[in-house]
Structures are given as structure tokens and as C-alpha cells.
Design a protein around this motif. Structure first.
Motif, PDB file in Angstrom:
ATOM      1  N   LYS A 139       0.872  -1.135  -0.045  1.00 56.58           N
ATOM      2  CA  LYS A 139      -0.129   0.026   0.141  1.00 56.58           C
ATOM      3  C   LYS A 139       0.907   1.163   0.099  1.00 56.58           C
ATOM      4  N   ALA A 140       1.904   1.323   0.767  1.00 55.15           N
ATOM      5  CA  ALA A 140       2.892   2.101   0.570  1.00 55.15           C
ATOM      6  C   ALA A 140       3.389   2.564  -0.652  1.00 55.15           C
ATOM      7  N   ILE A 141       3.731   1.454  -1.308  1.00 54.03           N
ATOM      8  CA  ILE A 141       4.333   1.643  -2.815  1.00 54.03           C
ATOM      9  C   ILE A 141       3.279   2.292  -3.784  1.00 54.03           C
ATOM     10  N   GLU A 142       1.832   1.789  -3.584  1.00 58.12           N
ATOM     11  CA  GLU A 142       0.765   2.474  -4.356  1.00 58.12           C
ATOM     12  C   GLU A 142       0.625   3.868  -3.974  1.00 58.12           C
ATOM     13  N   ALA A 143       1.045   4.273  -2.782  1.00 58.09           N
ATOM     14  CA  ALA A 143       0.907   5.573  -2.296  1.00 58.09           C
ATOM     15  C   ALA A 143       2.190   6.534  -3.039  1.00 58.09           C
ATOM     16  N   GLY A 144       3.118   5.911  -3.519  1.00 53.99           N
ATOM     17  CA  GLY A 144       4.235   6.583  -4.178  1.00 53.99           C
ATOM     18  C   GLY A 144       5.331   6.519  -3.352  1.00 53.99           C
ATOM     19  N   VAL A 145       5.628   5.678  -2.335  1.00 54.27           N
ATOM     20  CA  VAL A 145       7.096   5.489  -1.561  1.00 54.27           C
ATOM     21  C   VAL A 145       8.061   5.135  -2.423  1.00 54.27           C
ATOM     22  N   ASP A 146       9.351   5.868  -2.093  1.00 57.47           N
ATOM     23  CA  ASP A 146      10.414   5.654  -3.061  1.00 57.47           C
ATOM     24  C   ASP A 146      10.989   4.275  -2.644  1.00 57.47           C
ATOM     25  N   ILE A 147      11.516   4.017  -1.323  1.00 59.74           N
ATOM     26  CA  ILE A 147      12.467   3.135  -1.011  1.00 59.74           C
ATOM     27  C   ILE A 147      11.676   2.270   0.312  1.00 59.74           C
ATOM     28  N   VAL A 148      11.877   1.018   0.357  1.00 65.06           N
ATOM     29  CA  VAL A 148      11.401   0.290   1.612  1.00 65.06           C
ATOM     30  C   VAL A 148      12.438  -0.740   2.013  1.00 65.06           C
ATOM     31  N   ASP A 149      12.356  -0.970   3.269  1.00 63.70           N
ATOM     32  CA  ASP A 149      13.253  -1.854   4.010  1.00 63.70           C
ATOM     33  C   ASP A 149      12.544  -3.093   4.142  1.00 63.70           C
ATOM     34  N   THR A 150      13.655  -4.333   3.955  1.00 65.14           N
ATOM     35  CA  THR A 150      13.212  -5.784   4.102  1.00 65.14           C
ATOM     36  C   THR A 150      14.354  -6.365   4.354  1.00 65.14           C
ATOM     37  N   ALA A 151      14.309  -7.738   4.627  1.00 65.50           N
ATOM     38  CA  ALA A 151      15.357  -8.665   5.250  1.00 65.50           C
ATOM     39  C   ALA A 151      15.208  -9.814   4.426  1.00 65.50           C
ATOM     40  N   ILE A 152      16.451 -10.322   4.472  1.00 66.40           N
ATOM     41  CA  ILE A 152      16.515 -11.790   3.486  1.00 66.40           C
ATOM     42  C   ILE A 152      15.834 -12.740   4.488  1.00 66.40           C
ATOM     43  N   SER A 153      15.056 -13.660   3.887  1.00 70.00           N
ATOM     44  CA  SER A 153      13.789 -14.494   4.750  1.00 70.00           C
ATOM     45  C   SER A 153      14.291 -15.126   5.631  1.00 70.00           C
ATOM     46  N   PRO A 154      15.532 -15.650   6.047  1.00 76.31           N
ATOM     47  CA  PRO A 154      15.870 -16.454   7.226  1.00 76.31           C
ATOM     48  C   PRO A 154      15.874 -15.478   8.646  1.00 76.31           C
ATOM     49  N   PHE A 155      16.154 -14.191   8.091  1.00 76.21           N
ATOM     50  CA  PHE A 155      15.811 -13.295   9.359  1.00 76.21           C
ATOM     51  C   PHE A 155      14.849 -12.228   9.158  1.00 76.21           C
ATOM     52  N   ALA A 156      13.830 -12.566   8.409  1.00 74.67           N
ATOM     53  CA  ALA A 156      12.568 -11.604   8.137  1.00 74.67           C
ATOM     54  C   ALA A 156      11.362 -12.227   9.006  1.00 74.67           C
ATOM     55  N   SER A 157      10.491 -11.446   8.753  1.00 72.83           N
ATOM     56  CA  SER A 157       9.014 -11.569   9.511  1.00 72.83           C
ATOM     57  C   SER A 157       8.964 -11.589  10.810  1.00 72.83           C
ATOM     58  N   GLY A 158       7.774 -11.838  11.483  1.00 70.69           N
ATOM     59  CA  GLY A 158       7.824 -11.542  12.990  1.00 70.69           C
ATOM     60  C   GLY A 158       8.235 -10.192  13.479  1.00 70.69           C
ATOM     61  N   THR A 159       9.113 -10.212  14.257  1.00 69.07           N
ATOM     62  CA  THR A 159       9.580  -8.890  14.697  1.00 69.07           C
ATOM     63  C   THR A 159      10.382  -8.065  13.929  1.00 69.07           C
ATOM     64  N   SER A 160      10.914  -8.777  12.513  1.00 68.44           N
ATOM     65  CA  SER A 160      11.855  -8.247  12.053  1.00 68.44           C
ATOM     66  C   SER A 160      10.970  -7.450  10.690  1.00 68.44           C
ATOM     67  N   GLN A 161      11.598  -7.293   9.633  1.00 68.38           N
ATOM     68  CA  GLN A 161      11.140  -6.723   8.287  1.00 68.38           C
ATOM     69  C   GLN A 161      10.515  -7.987   7.357  1.00 68.38           C
ATOM     70  N   ALA A 162       9.801  -7.469   6.428  1.00 68.71           N
ATOM     71  CA  ALA A 162       9.127  -8.397   5.470  1.00 68.71           C
ATOM     72  C   ALA A 162      10.095  -9.001   4.923  1.00 68.71           C
ATOM     73  N   PRO A 163      10.005 -10.049   4.048  1.00 71.24           N
ATOM     74  CA  PRO A 163      11.142 -10.761   3.337  1.00 71.24           C
ATOM     75  C   PRO A 163      11.535 -10.046   2.098  1.00 71.24           C
ATOM     76  N   THR A 164      12.811  -9.928   1.771  1.00 72.69           N
ATOM     77  CA  THR A 164      13.154  -9.391   0.472  1.00 72.69           C
ATOM     78  C   THR A 164      12.590 -10.076  -0.560  1.00 72.69           C
ATOM     79  N   GLU A 165      12.786 -11.346  -0.647  1.00 75.59           N
ATOM     80  CA  GLU A 165      12.377 -12.236  -1.694  1.00 75.59           C
ATOM     81  C   GLU A 165      11.014 -12.034  -2.091  1.00 75.59           C
ATOM     82  N   SER A 166      10.106 -12.003  -0.980  1.00 74.10           N
ATOM     83  CA  SER A 166       8.678 -11.871  -1.310  1.00 74.10           C
ATOM     84  C   SER A 166       8.324 -10.672  -1.869  1.00 74.10           C
ATOM     85  N   ILE A 167       8.687  -9.392  -1.557  1.00 71.77           N
ATOM     86  CA  ILE A 167       8.615  -8.113  -1.891  1.00 71.77           C
ATOM     87  C   ILE A 167       8.913  -8.074  -3.337  1.00 71.77           C
ATOM     88  N   VAL A 168      10.515  -8.373  -3.657  1.00 66.05           N
ATOM     89  CA  VAL A 168      10.609  -8.460  -4.993  1.00 66.05           C
ATOM     90  C   VAL A 168       9.936  -9.307  -5.953  1.00 66.05           C
TER      91      VAL A 168
END
Length: 612
Positions: free
Chosen positions: A218-247
Motif C-alpha cells: 500500500k505504501a508503494i501504491e501511495a508513492g513511496v520511493d524506498i522500502v526496508d526488507t530483510a533476507i527471509s531467514p531473518f525476516a518476518s515476525g519482529t523483523s522486516q518483510a522478506p526481501t524475496e517476497s517483496i521483489v
């Protein structure tokens, strides 16, 4: 309109801070850096936050050397750090000369992008660091600490973003450290911000409540330029969304990142194996939990609270502590819960629950917060709490750092020959006790192997003797993996089984030990008759015994034997949960005995000072 979305990867900083208590070693980062450098990230967050403290305190690594090694290993990628404004990477405000020197050396050692925030969104607390970053020719990203409360409206954040832009930042980040922003809230806030500000907009959120990926889309739809993600083994839960999933989600769209999913999969495979080595540091509280919307606790704080309560054999009280957090936060005027305010609120909530009475013990940090020494609270604080904590003391209304004197040259002289560089002086300025211990170990050549090699203790239960006893701090190798063990303290000798507090790779564990021998040995291995052993601190049994409610380290002793004290006087300060907690005498009287020294590790139930 085609608008490529840029990705900032957090795996080497926030992601492992959220999942494994910031314990990822540099040696486990470097082998994958060649592939990370080819991935095409807009930037990689690799430094700052809790990594600086943890590197010295637990990993026995020089944080500056880590930065230099990562800079060499990632020559084509912009390196980013998280800077807490006037707090830098510490937990208090530092004078401007320390701020400027820290920014200078961070830039010199490899940082390209400084994400700067203040926990209270008090613009006065980031002006100095923003100016310093601009002075040294680096990119400055101003962050607004996102939270929800009666005072944190969209208009509030828009006004703050305008102020950040006026300050001269190169981009603005929505820093949602607890994963509170829901998808449509993200869409509305980012849409409003994009119509207001001209600089690029960066979005940082956590997946603690389970909707980070949705909020990012939704942030991308609204026009955001950059987002933070993390490689999946260290993603989700208390971390950021998975890089691979967003890509993958953005592939073949107007927002396609252009990144290779195949390369990202190889990077994920590496971290999946590496993470297995750190299983001891994973918390059961790193998963998705929608109660976070009520508690507003960041992921790192959630796992830390669980760890600290476990240290005190009070993990069963974690729900009580988390329920207490919003009450303390309200009393403090709704500060966003991010370092250092997350520690300030979390420590006080824990004390309220463990002591059985709200504000029976008030931390030094709460007192300083109420004096205005951290900045201006977003909302109205409880006047009852303020009166209880600081009485009639004046609340400051200027920038807190205006009251601080320059420190760098004084500290450089104070630490003397232990330091080898200006970077060492900065480490000492930020964490004096931790840095001093680190420098001593470095001087002895014991950073990698903290204690000399020793023979395994050999116990003969029938003869009831020990041929040789291991030191109280040592390394032990199990299945090829090295663990650092340190005995921090113990319960009374007459307990059976007896309680020992043991640090395992820096994590405090409580161990129950059945006695097996009658004869003991010194650390040098010499057998000593039991009667000749010095007695430990007595158990706190007398009305005038000063004790602590949680394990910690003595940072200041304010009295000496023979001093007169009045009930309520502060007699020592203990560092616990990264906060300094002032301990008071329970009675009027004379200091009869002091059983501690500064730097000692202490445990609940021990008499630290005896007043009669």
C-alpha cells in the motif's frame, strides 16, 4: 508512470537484532558479502543501533573494525547506519563534540547514509547530528518515530516531516519500529506526505502484527520511493518483510525492482544455515502477535524483556509487564517506544511488576526523562509521577545537550594509554565500563580466546575431591562450536540445589547445581580447605540490608563504611536492562558494611550494603 522501487536490506543490522538479539558475528557476515554486493540494494543497513554495544559487550569485537571490514567487502553498495540523534548509539545524550567526532569517524570508516531519529521526535535533539553529516559530505535521512496515541495524528507527522525537510535532510523515513502501521493507514500517511514534501520517502516497518508486506504494497501504491526488507531467514515476525517476497510481488509491474530472485535465494540459503548456530538467542516472542497493537513494543524490546524476566525467574510475569507498559507510557506522555525510551519504559514496567507496587522503585532514567533531560515529551506527563520522582526540581525547557560540557579531550586523557585511536575514545565515551573491559582484554590478546586454555576438571565422586577446577570464565567447544561461559554469581551456599547465574555467550542463565564435592580449588587450581574460603555476600535478611530486584552490574557506589544515611537516600547505582537503576537505603542509620565494589555483578537477594 514507471517508478522503480528501491530496497534497503537490514539483515546485517536490524533483522538479526530483532531475531537473535544482535549476536550475528562479523565472521558470519563477510563470506556472503560478495553476493550481497551484487544484489542491487539501494543501501544496506549494517551498523548502529544495538550493534555497537553488543559487539564489544558480548561478541568481543571492535565495532569500528567491523565497519571497516564491511566497507572493504561491500565496495559497490552504500552502507547505512541508524543514529539516535544526540544519543548516537548509546542510551543518554552526549555533548556536541562527541556527536561531531562520532559522525566524522563513522563517515571516515565507511558509512554513506545516516538514518537519524529522536525517540521523542524532538527536532532539537537531531539538529547537531544532521549538521555534522552534511558537513562531512554524507547523505542524511531524517526519520520520524511512528507510533499511535491521542497526540500522534497524521497532522502531527506531516508537521514533523516539514520540519525535517526544512532542516535539510536528503530523504525522510517513516520509522515504524513496532510494526503498528496498518496497510490503509500507511497508504493515507504516505499519500499525504508525498503531496507535502519534495525529498524521497523511505518506509521502515516490522512484521510483528503480521501485515508488514501488505503495508509495504500500500505504501508503494501511495508513492513511496524506498522500502526496508530483510533476507527471509531473518525476516518476518519482529523483523522486516522478506526481501524475496517483496521483489517477487513487484516483478513484471511498473515498480519492478530489477533484482535477481535467484541471487537472493542463494543469499537466503547461506543465512538459513548460519542462523542455526544462533538458536540459543532466538526468542519465542519473535513471531507474529497482534497484541503488539496494544503494547506497542518493538521486536527487540519484546525479546529482551523475555530474556531479562527469565534471568529473574519471572518469565511467567511477562504478560503483566507487557500490560503495564502502556500504563507507564501514558504516564510519561505517550513517548514512541524506540531506544532509549523503549528501555526506559520497559525497565520501569518490569520494576513495577516485580516489586509489586507501581513506582516503588523509580529508575534514574525515568527521573531524567521527567526533568526534560531526554527532550520534550509528546503529550502531558502525569504530575503525580513527576512529583513522586523529582519533587520540586526544575524541568528544563532548552535543548538537553545545551547543558553538557565538551568531553572528548577530557575522556582521551582519562582513558590514557588504553586507547589506540580516536575511535577508541568514542567507544569509551559511549560505553565506559564495557569499553574499558574490552580494551583490557584486547591488551592481553584475549578477545578471540577470552581465557587461557585449561584442563577439563576431573571429579571423583567417591573420593570427593577435584584434581583441577576451571576458571570462572572460559571457552568450551561442543560439536565444533565455541561457547563462552562466565559464572556471574551464585545463591547462598546452604541452598540445595544451589543457584548459579551463568553467562552463556553473554546471555544470563539460571542454573541449579547439586553439590558433588567437599573440597574446592582456587582459579589457579590450588586445593583450598573449605574452612579457609572467604564467605560470600550474606543473604539479605536484616531490615537495613540493601539489595537489588534484578541481576546487574554495580556502576556507582555512593557511600562508604561509617556514612550516615537517611531512608530513601541513593546508596548505589546498578546497570540492568541497559538502564541505570538507583538503589536506596530502606532505613535511617550508619553504613555498617559494604560488600561490593564498582564493576561487580550482583544478584537478587544478596545484601550489597548493610545499614544499621
Amino acid at each position: 508512470m514507471i517508478k522503480k522501487i528501491h530496497i534497503t536490506d537490514t539483515t546485517l543490522r536490524d533483522a538479526h537484532q530483532s531475531h537473535i538479539a544482535t549476536r550475528l558475528k562479523t565472521d558470519d557476515m563477510l563470506p556472503i558479502c560478495e553476493k550481497l554486493d551484487k544484489a542491487g540494494f539501494w543501501s544496506m543497513e549494517v551498523w548502529g543501533g544495538a550493534t555497537f554495544d553488543t559487539a564489544m559487550r558480548f561478541l568481543r569485537e571492535d565495532p569500528w573494525e567491523r565497519l571497516r571490514e564491511l566497507r572493504k567487502a561491500l565496495p559497490n553498495t552504500k552502507l547505512q547506519m541508524l543514529l539516535r540523534g544526540q544519543n548516537l548509539v548509546g542510551y543518554r545524550h552526549y555533548p556536541d563534540d562527541i556527536v561531531w567526532k562520532f559522525v566524522e569517524k563513522s563517515a571516515e570508516n565507511g558509512i554513506d547514509i545516516f538514518r537519524i531519529f529522536d525517540a521523542l521526535n524532538d527536532l532539537r535533539n537531531i539538529r547537531s547530528s544532521v549538521k555534522a553529516v552534511k558537513q562531512f559530505g554524507r547523505f542524511v535521512e531524517g526519520a520520524l518515530s511512528y507510533t499511535t496515541s491521542p497526540v500522534h495524528t497524521i497532522e502531527y507527522f506531516i508537521d514533523y516531516a516539514r520540519a525535517l525537510e526544512d532542516l535539510g535532510v536528503d530523504s525522510i523515513c517513516i520509522k515504524d519500529m513496532a510494526g503498528l502501521i496498518r496497510p490503509y493507514e500507511a497508504f493515507e500517511l504516505i499519500g499525504r506526505l508525498k503531496s507535502t514534501i519534495r525529498v524521497p520517502l523511505h518506509f521502515h516497518t516490522h512484521d510483528t502484527a503480521g501485515f508488514a508486506a501488505m503495508s509495504i504494497l500500500k505504501a508503494i501504491e501511495a508513492g513511496v520511493d524506498i522500502v526496508d526488507t530483510a533476507i527471509s531467514p531473518f525476516a518476518s515476525g519482529t523483523s522486516q518483510a522478506p526481501t524475496e517476497s517483496i521483489v517477487a510481488a513487484l516483478r513484471d509491474t511498473d515498480s519492478d525492482t530489477g533484482m535477481s530472485l535467484e541471487l537472493l535465494a542463494e543469499i537466503a540459503d547461506y543465512f538459513r544455515e548460519v542462523k542455526k548456530k544462533y538458536a540459543a538467542f532466538e526468542s519465542e516472542y519473535t513471531g507474529i502477535n497482534t497484541k503488539i497493537l496494544l503494547w506497542q513494543v518493538p521486536g527487540g524490546m519484546l525479546s529482551n524483556l523475555a530474556s531479562q524476566l527469565k534471568e529473574q525467574n519471572a518469565l511467567d510475569k511477562i504478560d503483566e509487564v507487557l500490560d503495564e507498559v502502556p500504563a507507564v507510557r501514558k504516564d510519561l506522555g505517550y513517548p514512541p517506544l524506540v531506544t532509549p525510551t523503549s528501555q526506559i519504559v520497559g525497565a520501569q514496567a518490569t520494576l513495577n511488576v516485580i516489586s509489586g507496587e507501581r513506582y516503588k522503585v523509580i529508575t534514574n532514567e525515568i527521573k531524567n526523562y521527567l526533568k526534560g533531560l531526554y527532550g520534550k515529551p509528546p503529550g502531558q506527563v502525569s504530575e503525580i509521577l513527576r512529583k513522586l520522582a523529582i519533587g520540586d526540581e526544575k524541568v528544563i525547557d532548552r535543548r538537553p545537550a545545551d547543558y553538557l560540557e565538551s568531553e572528548f579531550n577530557k575522556l582521551k586523557e582519562e582513558i590514557g594509554t588504553k586507547v589506540k585511536s580516536d575511535e577508541d575514545v568514542l567507544s569509551y565515551a559511549l560505553f565506559p565500563q564495557v569499553a574499558s573491559e574490552f580494551f583490557e582484554l584486547r591488551e592481553k590478546g584475549e578477545l578471540k580466546v577470552l581465557m587461557p586454555k585449561f584442563e577439563q576438571p576431573v571429579a571423583d565422586r567417591e573420593k570427593k575431591h577435584i584434581a583441577r577446577l576451571a576458571p570462572s570464565e572460559f571457552n568450551i567447544k561442543i560439536h565444533g562450536e565455541m561457547f563462552h561461559i562466565k559464572v556471574a554469581g551464585s545463591g547462598p551456599r546452604n541452598e540445595s540445589p544451589r543457584t548459579f547465574f551463568v553467562y552463556l555467550d553473554g546471555k544470563l542463565e539460571e542454573v541449579l547445581v547439586e553439590p558433588l564435592v567437599e573440597v574446592v580449588a582456587s582459579q589457579e587450581g590450588e586445593l583450598i580447605p573449605k574452612a579457609a574460603i572467604k564467605t560470600e555476600r550474606p543473604k539479605a535478611t536484616e531490615i537495613g540490608d540493601v539489595t537489588t530486584t534484578m541481576p546487574g552490574k554495580v556502576s556507582v557506589i555512593k557511600v562508604k563504611k561509617g556514612d550516615m544515611v537517611t531512608a530513601g537516600d541513593p546508596v548505589l547505582v546498578i546497570e540492568a536492562m541497559k538502564m541505570e537503576n538507583e538503589i536506596h537505603t530502606p532505613i535511617n542509620g550508619i553504613v555498617y558494611e559494604v560488600y561490593i565494589n564498582e564493576g561487580d555483578t550482583v544478584n537478587p537477594g544478596e545484601a550489597l550494603i548493610r545499614i544499621r
